[in-house]
Design an enzyme around this catalytic site. Sequence first.
Site, mmCIF file in Angstrom:
data_model
loop_
_atom_site.group_PDB
_atom_site.id
_atom_site.type_symbol
_atom_site.label_atom_id
_atom_site.label_comp_id
_atom_site.label_asym_id
_atom_site.label_seq_id
_atom_site.Cartn_x
_atom_site.Cartn_y
_atom_site.Cartn_z
ATOM 1 N N SER B 46 0.984 -1.363 -0.130
ATOM 2 C CA SER B 46 0.054 0.129 0.168
ATOM 3 C C SER B 46 0.791 1.062 -0.017
ATOM 4 C CB SER B 46 -1.041 0.012 1.212
ATOM 5 O OG SER B 46 -1.826 -1.335 1.197
ATOM 6 N N HIS B 50 2.351 3.968 8.411
ATOM 7 C CA HIS B 50 1.251 3.823 9.297
ATOM 8 C C HIS B 50 1.669 4.594 10.468
ATOM 9 C CE1 HIS B 50 -1.011 0.857 7.040
ATOM 10 N NE2 HIS B 50 -0.083 0.295 6.920
#
Lengths: 418, 475, 120
Positions: B46, B50
């Site tokens: 992705s 994060h």
Amino acid sequence: MKRELVIIGGGPAGLAAAVEAHNNGINDILILERDKNLGGILQQCIHNGFGLHIFGEQLTGPEYSERFIKKVNELNIEYMLDTMVLNIDSSRKITALTPKTGVFEIEAGAVVLAMGCRERTRGALNIPGSRPSGILTAGAAQRFVNMEGYMVGKKVVILGSGDIGLIMARRMTLEGAEVKMVLEIMPYSTGLKRNIAQCLVDYDIPLYFNHTVVNIHGKNRLEGVTVAEVDEYRKPIAGTEKYVECDTLLLSVGLIPENELSKGAGIEISGITSGPVVDESMQTSVEGIFACGNVVHVHDLVDFVTQESYLAGKGAAKFIKGELSKSKKVISTLGENGIRYVVPQKINPDNVDDSVNFFMRVDNVYKNVFIEVLSEGKTVLKVKRPVVSPGEMENIKIKREILENINFNKLIFSLKEA
Amino acid sequence: MYDVIIIGSGVIGAAVARELSKYDLKVAVLEKSSDAANGGSTKANSGIVHAGYDAKEGSLKAKLNVLGNKMYDELCSQMDVKFKRNGSLVIAFDDEEVKEVKKLYERGIKNGVEGLEIWDRERILKEEPNINKTVISALYAPTAGIVSPFEFAIALSEVANSNGVEFKFNTCVKNIYKENDIFVIETNNGIYNSKFIVNAAGIHSDEINDMLHGEKFKILPRRGEYCLYDKVCGDLVNMTIFQTPTEKGKGILVSPTIHGNMFVGPNAVDIDEREDVSTTQDGLDEVLQGAKKSVSSISSRNIITSFTGIRSRTDKDDFIINVPERGAVNAAGIESPGLSSSPAIAVMVLQLLKKEGLSLVKNNNFNPYRKNTKLFLEMNEEEREAALKTNPSYGRIICRCESITEGDIINAIKRPIGAKTIDGVKKRVRAGMGRCQGGFCMPRVLDILSRELGIPKEAVEKSDVGSFILTGKTK
Amino acid sequence: MSKTNITCINCPMGCPLEITMENDIISVIGNKCNKGKEYAIREITNPTRIVTSTVKVNGGERPVVAIKTQDEIPKKLIFDVMKEINKVTINAPVNLGDIVIENVLNTNVNVIATANDKVK
């Protein structure tokens, strides 16, 4: 620098527009071409069949484009090769890049967009499976085989019955490859009949309608594809899957007008053609910016591209000379009942010389129909067609007098059973 | 004889390599593929850095994520890699999900994530008007960011390489044993000797662990499919939009990419074959349906490509960063948030190596910066002029969609850890990454590779050995 | 008696043509116009095609240059003509219209260049 007319693209559209603008009194013309030669995609279309309408003879792609290149040279029309336009704004300022001078700007009195189109790829189709080499668009394969002298594979499956795919089926066969099949997801071909007969039937290459590729196999080089029949909603039918061994998958699944520059200039783009909305002079929604050829809508015959480009060249010349009427009367055209689109989308009858040739595409195969042109519910013109098909563009000429007498601002093109 | 051999040149191997290159050590990275960042995980994930609220407090995942996240700004600015803290939202559509969002908020606080906020519907729709109006609540994390995972990993490899780390591609480790306290590493490309080993073999890290006689674990590969959209969809959302997590992971997200595209995915499908990066119709349908839950206007229109990544999930809950055998360090089972954690994992691996006896003497010549990384059209006028003078081919666009010039491509080929394949060029300078997916530029990129590498056109490959494009001359 | 089915390519109609040969007498059904009949008879008696391909160039800017048979040749000779084409290498410069093979396979048809190629 400042130029009266800048033409973006030195393919058949740009060349014809340049010649016609010159014929209409414009001398200060500059063609910007990104490739190292003029001629555009025709350079790699070495098959014959071009020019029947314009020259009354069958020419190959390079021969067809050479006729226009010759004219451009005879008329001393200037061109820059190896030059990529990066941006156009609505005031017709062009930013371009070329190795000799780097980034440069041109202020253009008028612009003709003639960038052509690009091929749809596997990604746009979202075909599942692995990602090996050996999957390429028919056009990329055509370039390798015809321009660079390299084969792209030995056992070939072609997805899509678009014209380039059909042409490449024959080319690959002639150069020694085994073309196993052509698959078409629709129940009809999107290519010309002539090409099916002379590129497939002549070489015993089967064409399967209602079929598509549902999986791709092979880690490094393509090893095979799974093909399946599809239902009326184009969804694969379970149980019809078949593995076909091949090292090459060529895609001929549609062309998309190349309009990133047009969008940057704020030009209105039709959601159906994916090209600029144009008027009778091929002027876009931005004043002084004209467009012609496959950047407007995808053609099957270059002859029609040439015709359309003559209009754009002439329109641009008139605009530069201040002869293009801006009268209030504008007729919008619209396709209905099986007619997907009509080009041009807007008509100002004052700017029409003799007649307007309307180009249109239907959404399915229909037999024994009328193409009916209506205004305010009344029939303006009715033309009989024994058969119409999405793969073959239709055109209808309407005389200026008729257009002048239309009081309503809409002209509707519609199919009707005969 | 090497001081350290790193197995695997994904983002973990690359981060460790860069970390080790700060010291006077003889280091090599062995990679079975033809290029850096070419495996199922680093090449296709992705690209989200994060914030760190997902993982259970006290876990390595939680700790290293938060630490790693903080290291991104400096690293990316040193290496001239595009990185943006675009923020993320975890959105909730019902009471259950609202509870989950609260749970994540609390967990995030415990994990040390800064700036977390719970947003109400009004605030969410103000910032992200395209999210479905039925949204109730969301967790906002300002520290979440986006990066290109392979650009980041390649940049790390380049820095490592410029500072002396060797990279051996197409080199697959077959067996490892110890002889007089020295590791003997048998590969398809000869034998390597090393005093220390780092296992960063991603989806194959359990196999390497077995060779190192470590405590058993098993990679349970899990596929994630994605759809990438044209740049016209690039501003559909500004932040990375997550749904509330399920057992199978963080769920399907909708996010801009660092280069202005939009993407949706991934799903989570357990698979048997760990190298299987194929996409499936069901998977792509699932991803689209899933994404619609967040943003209903998403459709298959404007998709430019789809791809699959493989998560190196294991039968353990956490990252496996330990010592399987004296002198060896595992950095294994690095699934999400692996990219985010990678800089911190590298530091931890270094500490473990030190404990194992690796002596660390500072490399005084260590240079954390990369040179000549700018694309021609990103240069200012002065830089452009200079670039054109050294190489006029900077003035020739090859990839129209991404505006990549021939000079940019030559640069990508000539750089440390340069591109040798079509995909290698694509990963480094995005030629072929745009809306036409190489339809136009691939033949030209092939030409340039053939010329610059001095190999026949038939020898130019798409990616790994055997992925040739041309099969011979016509005449 | 032999029957052959082909599709007419003269216009978008694409009439399905059924050609019957019996004792040298040809009959065509399915055509909606005379052009279709002519096409059918030609296809059954002496089908001909233009062949387009490339030939190798020595010393040119391009490795190959486009060529065509200047006129149609018998369809059954397509692959034999390809063999002849593949034997040929020409030298740059090449001008559009240059004869590449004269009277290929005694068909009275020349193979000519359809594009230009400059000396490198």
